[in-house]
Design a protein around this motif. Structure first.
Motif, PDB file in Angstrom:
ATOM      1  N   ARG A 294       0.834  -1.205   0.000  1.00  0.00           N
ATOM      2  CA  ARG A 294       0.000   0.000   0.000  1.00  0.00           C
ATOM      3  C   ARG A 294       0.866   1.252   0.000  1.00  0.00           C
ATOM      4  O   ARG A 294       0.610   2.205  -0.735  1.00  0.00           O
ATOM      5  CB  ARG A 294      -0.913   0.037   1.239  1.00  0.00           C
ATOM      6  N   LEU A 295       1.889   1.239   0.822  1.00  0.00           N
ATOM      7  CA  LEU A 295       2.760   2.408   0.932  1.00  0.00           C
ATOM      8  C   LEU A 295       3.454   2.694  -0.398  1.00  0.00           C
ATOM      9  O   LEU A 295       3.404   3.816  -0.909  1.00  0.00           O
ATOM     10  CB  LEU A 295       3.795   2.196   2.041  1.00  0.00           C
ATOM     11  N   LEU A 296       4.053   1.642  -0.965  1.00  0.00           N
ATOM     12  CA  LEU A 296       4.784   1.834  -2.226  1.00  0.00           C
ATOM     13  C   LEU A 296       3.848   2.277  -3.333  1.00  0.00           C
ATOM     14  O   LEU A 296       4.155   3.149  -4.142  1.00  0.00           O
ATOM     15  CB  LEU A 296       5.501   0.538  -2.619  1.00  0.00           C
ATOM     16  N   ASN A 297       2.675   1.653  -3.332  1.00  0.00           N
ATOM     17  CA  ASN A 297       1.661   1.980  -4.312  1.00  0.00           C
ATOM     18  C   ASN A 297       1.293   3.461  -4.274  1.00  0.00           C
ATOM     19  O   ASN A 297       1.241   4.148  -5.292  1.00  0.00           O
ATOM     20  CB  ASN A 297       0.430   1.152  -3.951  1.00  0.00           C
ATOM     21  N   GLU A 298       1.073   3.936  -3.060  1.00  0.00           N
ATOM     22  CA  GLU A 298       0.664   5.323  -2.861  1.00  0.00           C
ATOM     23  C   GLU A 298       1.773   6.271  -3.322  1.00  0.00           C
ATOM     24  O   GLU A 298       1.520   7.274  -3.996  1.00  0.00           O
ATOM     25  CB  GLU A 298       0.359   5.539  -1.371  1.00  0.00           C
ATOM     26  N   ILE A 299       3.015   5.902  -2.957  1.00  0.00           N
ATOM     27  CA  ILE A 299       4.148   6.746  -3.349  1.00  0.00           C
ATOM     28  C   ILE A 299       4.274   6.787  -4.871  1.00  0.00           C
ATOM     29  O   ILE A 299       4.415   7.865  -5.469  1.00  0.00           O
ATOM     30  CB  ILE A 299       5.464   6.228  -2.719  1.00  0.00           C
ATOM     31  N   THR A 300       4.170   5.614  -5.504  1.00  0.00           N
ATOM     32  CA  THR A 300       4.292   5.560  -6.957  1.00  0.00           C
ATOM     33  C   THR A 300       3.210   6.397  -7.632  1.00  0.00           C
ATOM     34  O   THR A 300       3.481   7.168  -8.559  1.00  0.00           O
ATOM     35  CB  THR A 300       4.178   4.096  -7.450  1.00  0.00           C
ATOM     36  N   LYS A 301       1.986   6.224  -7.131  1.00  0.00           N
ATOM     37  CA  LYS A 301       0.870   6.981  -7.713  1.00  0.00           C
ATOM     38  C   LYS A 301       1.147   8.476  -7.645  1.00  0.00           C
ATOM     39  O   LYS A 301       0.944   9.211  -8.603  1.00  0.00           O
ATOM     40  CB  LYS A 301      -0.413   6.672  -6.932  1.00  0.00           C
ATOM     41  N   ARG A 302       1.616   8.894  -6.480  1.00  0.00           N
ATOM     42  CA  ARG A 302       1.908  10.301  -6.254  1.00  0.00           C
ATOM     43  C   ARG A 302       2.999  10.806  -7.209  1.00  0.00           C
ATOM     44  O   ARG A 302       2.871  11.854  -7.819  1.00  0.00           O
ATOM     45  CB  ARG A 302       2.404  10.443  -4.801  1.00  0.00           C
ATOM     46  N   LEU A 303       4.047   9.977  -7.342  1.00  0.00           N
ATOM     47  CA  LEU A 303       5.154  10.368  -8.216  1.00  0.00           C
ATOM     48  C   LEU A 303       4.697  10.468  -9.656  1.00  0.00           C
ATOM     49  O   LEU A 303       5.042  11.400 -10.372  1.00  0.00           O
ATOM     50  CB  LEU A 303       6.306   9.353  -8.099  1.00  0.00           C
ATOM     51  N   GLU A 304       3.861   9.516 -10.056  1.00  0.00           N
ATOM     52  CA  GLU A 304       3.408   9.521 -11.451  1.00  0.00           C
ATOM     53  C   GLU A 304       2.525  10.712 -11.759  1.00  0.00           C
ATOM     54  O   GLU A 304       2.582  11.281 -12.836  1.00  0.00           O
ATOM     55  CB  GLU A 304       2.666   8.212 -11.763  1.00  0.00           C
ATOM     56  N   SER A 305       1.731  11.086 -10.780  1.00  0.00           N
ATOM     57  CA  SER A 305       0.828  12.211 -11.031  1.00  0.00           C
ATOM     58  C   SER A 305       1.590  13.531 -11.130  1.00  0.00           C
ATOM     59  O   SER A 305       1.028  14.552 -11.519  1.00  0.00           O
ATOM     60  CB  SER A 305      -0.221  12.288  -9.923  1.00  0.00           C
ATOM     61  N   GLN A 306       2.862  13.511 -10.766  1.00  0.00           N
ATOM     62  CA  GLN A 306       3.652  14.742 -10.825  1.00  0.00           C
ATOM     63  C   GLN A 306       4.227  14.995 -12.217  1.00  0.00           C
ATOM     64  O   GLN A 306       4.687  16.078 -12.495  1.00  0.00           O
ATOM     65  CB  GLN A 306       4.833  14.702  -9.842  1.00  0.00           C
TER      66      GLN A 306
END
Ligand SMILES: Nc1ncnc2c1ncn2[C@@H]1O[C@H](COP(=O)(O)OP(=O)(O)OP(=O)(O)O)[C@@H](O)[C@H]1O
Ligand SMILES: [Mg+2]
Lengths: 524, 122
Positions: free
Chosen positions: B109-121
């Motif tokens: 969940r943590l990695l997923n959230e971080i990745t999502k955030r990074l991609e949206s940038q």
């Protein structure tokens, strides 16, 4: 005896239009009529809208002042009035002693022996009558009627006008009082942002006078808290555009003259002229207090939720960590297992503490707990607490000492509960103190003993001092603890008929938690 | 390497973060309170800031609101992590570039959230 009719009408008109005070109107009428028709008693009766009751204004030439019986309503049944109204024609009573009407009997006793009643018509409706009374029998005749009928329409109109005016004035006065005394802000604002009404309460609430609103277009919106401005403006525009027919409970913030943010709630309707919306009217209530309470409640729920969910969440994460560490090929297993073990133990303890506290306070508050009273020695109890907590205190580099007078009397109390009480106070003192000193002091007062747990720790400011004994209250929500401990202490002291309070010089200046317990006398 | 700043006052929670992010392709900085978090943010531009909400001193939500007020930090991507439910944080959504991570979470969940955030940038 008949003077020129025109003259009388003129004089009646003059007076009637110069005054809208109903007393003056009647008085003038009485004076003027006396010049043309002799009477000993004159009354004007007006019927209510449902035609069942009438109101009488009695004017008598015997009295120096006109006597107005205002506001008293009489039933129509059995009165001369009823007949006059029913047939819409004048009625003459030649001899009241015969008691033709119920009212005759009453008037006869007052010395009135004959009567004449003449209907007053206005816009084809009988609004009442003018009634003459004479001490002489058989006094009134056709000629009186004929004369009077000529001036009756003018009189009727004047009376009706006065009555209407007074009704409007009354309604307006009521409205004005409402506006002037209302704690809410009542307002009317035109489409261009100009206020046509602003109640004086606006000054109490915002600090700005009503005049400031009258003189500045759009003043209201400019006081709105920046972040709420757009929302409020949009809602008001919806009313003005007819998109919305009313505004209910629109909550927003304003900044008052002192710069304090207040919460207001707005209710409003459009002002219409025909089908056109020309403005908006409504009221604003100050809901700051309610908002503050809501916020306290929300914070409380938030803190309790946090306190209960955190240990469970961390245990779950520790289990996840454990599972990952056992995956073959993971080299960190050994270091991890003791760490996981510690996290699990910590959080089980944390949860146990909360659950125990919640159960304890529930039992205490339900009042079902029975006290196991026995003779207890506070000195011995305090020594026990010190020996139990010495190590804990030492771990935070705190010194823990007691200085109790040796002659503290034996008291009657529940030993376990008092033990819990002292333990908790000392426990708190240790929790909020580092590299300091914690002392347990005692005093003997006339009927009670006072114990003090004093520390040199972080202290409490005024706001915290006021709230520490509340259930779930913690100055810092994230610190370990349920926030129930002191609520339990307070309960324990109270069921022993003692008092508990806190003193502190302020933040960073240590705390003194004090409580008293009554010294038992022989008879209990 | 992407740089993460984690502001978390709970020592045990810090351990979970360390454990989960160990061996991942991130440079992780952990600080125990909002004041130090702010100091770090002023020093350097982080790719993501993870904020705990209930902390002693300045709370995570306050720090977040503070960041959004300053134009320099308006764009810093933030993840708010808390045991409180999403409702408590919803009012911050309007301030932009923030997502919510409910505790407890696992590594995925943590990695997923971080990745999502990074991609949206991007
Ligand atoms: N000796 C003290 N010095 C400074 N603050 C204190 C002291 N004792 C209590 N407080 C304040 O009062 C609050 C309430 O204390 P209380 O004992 O009721 O709860 P707690 O210690 O936080 O949790 P628990 O219910 O687990 O004891 C504390 O969180 C702290 O803010
Ligand atoms: Mg406590």
């Amino acid at each position: 005896m008949f003077i020129n009719k025109k003259e009388i009408i003129l004089s009646i008109n003059r007076i009637i239009f110069s005054s809208l005070d109903i007393r003056k109107v009647y008085q003038t009428m009485s004076n003027e009529l006396l010049k043309v028709i002799d009477f000993d008693r004159l009354s004007v009766t007006l019927i209510t809208e449902n035609n069942n009751l009438y109101e009488t204004f009695v004017l008598s030439k015997d009295y120096e002042y006109t006597n107005l019986k205002e506001g008293v309503l009489y039933p129509m049944e059995g009165s001369l009035m009823k007949r006059v109204v029913q047939f819409c024609e004048p009625v003459i009573v030649d001899d009241t002693s015969k008691g033709r009407f119920l009212t005759d009997t009453v008037l006869f006793k007052e010395g009135i022996h004959s009567r004449l009643g003449i209907p007053l018509e206005y816009k084809e409706r009988v609004i009442g009558s003018v009634n003459f009374g004479s001490k002489r029998k058989d006094y009134y005749s056709k000629k009186h009627i004929n004369f009077f009928l000529q001036i009756a329409p003018q009189l009727a109109m004047a009376i009706e006008n006065t009555r209407l005016f007074n009704k409007i004035k009354e309604a307006e006065e009521k409205y004005r009082t409402v506006i002037e005394t209302s704690p809410d802000i009542i307002f009317e604002c035109m489409k261009d942002g100009k206020f046509s009404l602003m109640s004086p309460s606006v000054e109490k609430i915002t600090g700005y006078s009503a005049d400031q609103f009258y003189n500045n277009q759009g003043y209201g919106l400019s006081l709105c808290y920046k972040e709420d401005q757009e929302r409020v403006q949009n809602e008001i525009l919806k009313i003005l555009n007819g998109q919305n027919s009313s505004l209910m409970d629109l909550e927003f913030r304003v900044v008052n003259k002192q710069g304090i943010v207040l919460w207001l709630s707005l209710e409003a309707l459009p002002i219409k002229e025909g089908n056109r919306i020309i403005g908006i009217e409504g009221f604003c209530r100050n809901i700051t207090e309610r908002k503050k309470l809501d916020e306290l409640k929300d914070n409380l729920i938030r803190d309790v939720t946090h306190e209960l969910k955190t240990p469970v969440a961390k245990m779950e994460m520790a289990i996840d960590m454990f599972e990952r560490s056992t995956v073959p090929g993971n080299e960190h297993v050994f270091g991890k297992s003791s760490q996981i073990h510690e996290i699990l133990r910590n959080n089980v303890n944390r949860l146990k503490n909360i659950i125990k506290n919640i159960l304890d306070i529930s039992k205490l508050e339900s009042g079902t707990e029975l006290l196991k009273i026995s003779d207890i020695s506070l000195v011995e109890l305090v020594d026990q607490v010190i020996s139990e907590l010495k190590d804990t205190a030492g771990r935070k580099k705190n010194v823990l000492i007691q200085q109790l007078p040796l002659n503290i009397p034996i008291i009657k109390a529940d030993r376990d509960k008092i033990h819990h009480l002292i333990t908790h106070l000392v426990d708190n003192a240790i929790k909020f103190t580092e590299h300091g000193k914690i002392s347990i002091l005692g005093r003997i007062l006339p009927n009670e003993v006072e114990l003090t747990v004093e520390d040199t720790g972080r202290g409490l400011d005024k706001k915290t001092r006021e709230r520490v004994f509340e259930k779930f209250y913690k100055e810092t929500p994230s610190t370990f603890g349920s926030g129930i401990g002191l609520a339990i202490c307070k309960n324990i002291v109270q069921i022993h008929k003692g008092r508990i309070w806190v003193e502190s010089e302020g933040k960073g200046r240590g705390a003194q938690f004090k409580f008293t317990l009554p010294i038992s006398t022989n008879n209990n | 390497m992407k740089e993460l700043l984690i502001v978390e006052d709970d020592l045990e929670m810090q351990e979970f973060y360390k454990d989960m992010l160990q061996g991942e392709q991130f440079l992780v900085t952990l600080v125990p309170n909002a004041e130090e978090g702010l100091k770090k943010i002023k020093e350097k531009k982080y790719d993501i800031v993870i904020l705990d909400i209930l902390m002693e001193g300045i709370t995570g939500d306050r720090l977040f609101a503070l960041l959004r007020k300053e134009s320099r930090y308006k764009e810093v991507p933030v993840i708010m992590a808390s045991v409180l439910d999403e409702k408590t944080y919803r009012c911050f959504q309007a301030l932009g570039n923030v997502s919510f991570l409910e505790k407890p979470f696992n590594k995925e969940r943590l990695l997923n959230e971080i990745t999502k955030r990074l991609e949206s940038q991007k």
